[in-house]
Design a protein around this motif. Structure first.
Motif, PDB file in Angstrom:
ATOM      1  N   GLY A 100       0.709  -1.241   0.000  1.00  0.00           N
ATOM      2  CA  GLY A 100       0.000   0.000   0.000  1.00  0.00           C
ATOM      3  C   GLY A 100       0.741   1.297   0.000  1.00  0.00           C
ATOM      4  N   THR A 103      -2.188   3.364   2.944  1.00  0.00           N
ATOM      5  CA  THR A 103      -1.836   2.528   4.085  1.00  0.00           C
ATOM      6  C   THR A 103      -3.018   2.294   4.998  1.00  0.00           C
ATOM      7  N   SER A 104      -2.934   1.205   5.730  1.00  0.00           N
ATOM      8  CA  SER A 104      -3.982   0.869   6.681  1.00  0.00           C
ATOM      9  C   SER A 104      -4.033   1.884   7.805  1.00  0.00           C
ATOM     10  N   TYR A 324      -3.689 -10.507  11.067  1.00  0.00           N
ATOM     11  CA  TYR A 324      -3.449  -9.076  10.856  1.00  0.00           C
ATOM     12  C   TYR A 324      -2.122  -8.628  11.446  1.00  0.00           C
ATOM     13  N   THR A 328       2.475  -9.316   7.561  1.00  0.00           N
ATOM     14  CA  THR A 328       2.484  -7.980   6.964  1.00  0.00           C
ATOM     15  C   THR A 328       1.542  -7.875   5.772  1.00  0.00           C
ATOM     16  N   GLN A 331      -2.016  -7.130   6.978  1.00  0.00           N
ATOM     17  CA  GLN A 331      -2.204  -5.808   7.574  1.00  0.00           C
ATOM     18  C   GLN A 331      -2.116  -4.701   6.540  1.00  0.00           C
ATOM     19  N   ARG A 332      -1.110  -4.748   5.680  1.00  0.00           N
ATOM     20  CA  ARG A 332      -0.871  -3.647   4.762  1.00  0.00           C
ATOM     21  C   ARG A 332      -1.894  -3.570   3.626  1.00  0.00           C
ATOM     22  N   THR A 333      -2.642  -4.636   3.413  1.00  0.00           N
ATOM     23  CA  THR A 333      -3.668  -4.604   2.366  1.00  0.00           C
ATOM     24  C   THR A 333      -5.048  -4.264   2.915  1.00  0.00           C
ATOM     25  N   ASP A 335      -7.459  -1.596   4.458  1.00  0.00           N
ATOM     26  CA  ASP A 335      -7.677  -0.166   4.660  1.00  0.00           C
ATOM     27  C   ASP A 335      -9.093   0.051   5.182  1.00  0.00           C
TER      28      ASP A 335
END
Length: 367
Positions: A100, A103-104, A324, A328, A331-333, A335
């Motif tokens: 991303g 970012t989340s 999550y 990684t 989590q990073r995907t 949003d």
């Protein structure tokens, strides 16, 4: 499409089939593996697109297959891109790193939505431009591939920049294309050895996917889009029956791992705490996008409100947080801003005032 019914005459939700179903392989006469040849178009709101982003990241393909993100708001013309404006364009090579440029939000809950209009135009926040053809709509890609196309303009889309056509728009196909060995020669180090569909576990994964897809992945939509009380009540009861089944499966798995490692050895337990077998597989990738959206959207927006995941399903909740916080790519995907705004602002048949709830808080609880 917003404003249009996706239900039959009984008020029951019915999904629509994907029509682009090609694959990519060394043996394929047209679509052969190559670095930089293929492009992924996604919406961060969409759980089906989300599974392809997770797979792309897990397999180390972020520098091999590019990605563009559509605006979170789905209007009556479908998905749209954010225009580059002053000549600034997103990096065609790989702006979308692990997952991303967008970012989340993590533990920071959604910014109060009252000041965010459906026409918000923040490059790399609300979405990206289309860097290859300057298209404004996802529909342009569909019509370029098939001028007489008359079905839904859905995400994800796996696009071939060489032939300028859609290779595939079925998420379950795309994650298997990405997981295959087709692109291994372009990937270095550990990701190339990750196999989300190991042969020894494939029958279990297929069986798990079949009931999860029918009753949980689409189960939330069957409840949320139901247009009769009878249809809704049947589907929401069925959904929670299968969440109960999932909870039992994960509770038994956790107990087995505790017996093996001891209750205090949480790291070793969580390192093997997955839904099928003791390793990360396609089954986790396909389940996660639904479960991570459950409390923040489906519980209130789709009226799936027998219980929340965090309040009613402790072992599913533990598995969700494990995915999550320890992986990684998951989590990073994710949003939460796109997820909350996308559902509540786009589906006006369900939420006609377009008011976006600010809770629950936090979006996801620490592990």
């Amino acid at each position: 499409m917003p404003g249009k019914s996706l239900c039959n005459k009984k008020g029951e939700f019915k999904g629509l089939p994907s029509i682009f179903r090609e694959t990519i392989s060394l043996e394929h006469p047209i679509y052969k593996p190559a670095k930089g040849r293929y492009w992924l178009y996604v919406a961060l709101t969409c759980p089906w697109a989300h599974r392809t982003l997770i797979t792309r990241a897990l397999k180390g393909l972020t520098s091999v297959i590019g990605c563009s993100v559509l605006h979170w708001h789905l209007d009556d013309r479908g998905w749209r891109f954010v225009e580059a404006g002053d000549g600034k364009k997103t990096d065609e090579r790989n702006w979308f790193d692990v997952a991303g440029g967008i970012t989340s939000t993590g533990l920071n809950n959604i910014t109060p939505a009252a000041g965010v209009s459906n026409g918000a135009h923040r490059l790399l926040t609300d979405g990206t431009d289309e860097p290859h053809y300057g298209y404004k709509r996802l529909s342009d890609l569909y019509f370029k591939s098939k001028p007489d196309y008359d079905a839904r303009f859905s995400v994800p889309v796996l696009w071939d920049l060489k032939t300028r056509t859609i290779v595939n728009n079925e998420s379950s196909d795309i994650i298997r294309i990405l997981n295959s060995s087709a692109f291994d020669e372009f990937v270095e180090d550990e990701p190339r050895h990750l196999n989300l569909l190991p042969q020894s576990l494939q029958p279990q994964i297929e069986e798990f996917n079949s009931w999860v897809y029918e009753n949980i992945n689409t189960g939330v939509y069957k409840a949320g889009f139901a247009e009769s009380a009878e249809a809704y009540e049947k589907e929401v009861a069925n959904l929670f029956h299968y969440l109960d089944k999932l909870e039992t499966l994960l509770r038994e798995k956790y107990a087995r791992l505790e017996a093996e490692y001891g209750q205090s050895n949480k790291d070793k337990i969580l390192a093997r705490y997955f839904v099928v077998g003791d390793r990360l597989t396609e089954a986790d990738v396909r389940l996660y996008p639904t479960i991570v959206r459950f409390d923040v959207v489906y519980h209130q927006h789709f009226k799936c409100n027998f219980a929340t995941i965090r309040g009613g399903y402790p072992h599913i909740h533990k598995w969700l947080r494990n995915m999550y916080w320890r992986h990684t790519a998951f989590q990073r995907t994710t949003d939460f801003n796109h997820i909350k705004l996308g559902y509540t602002r786009s589906q006006l048949r369900i939420n006609p005032l377009g008011i976006t709830p600010l809770g629950p808080k936090p979006d996801i609880i620490p592990l």
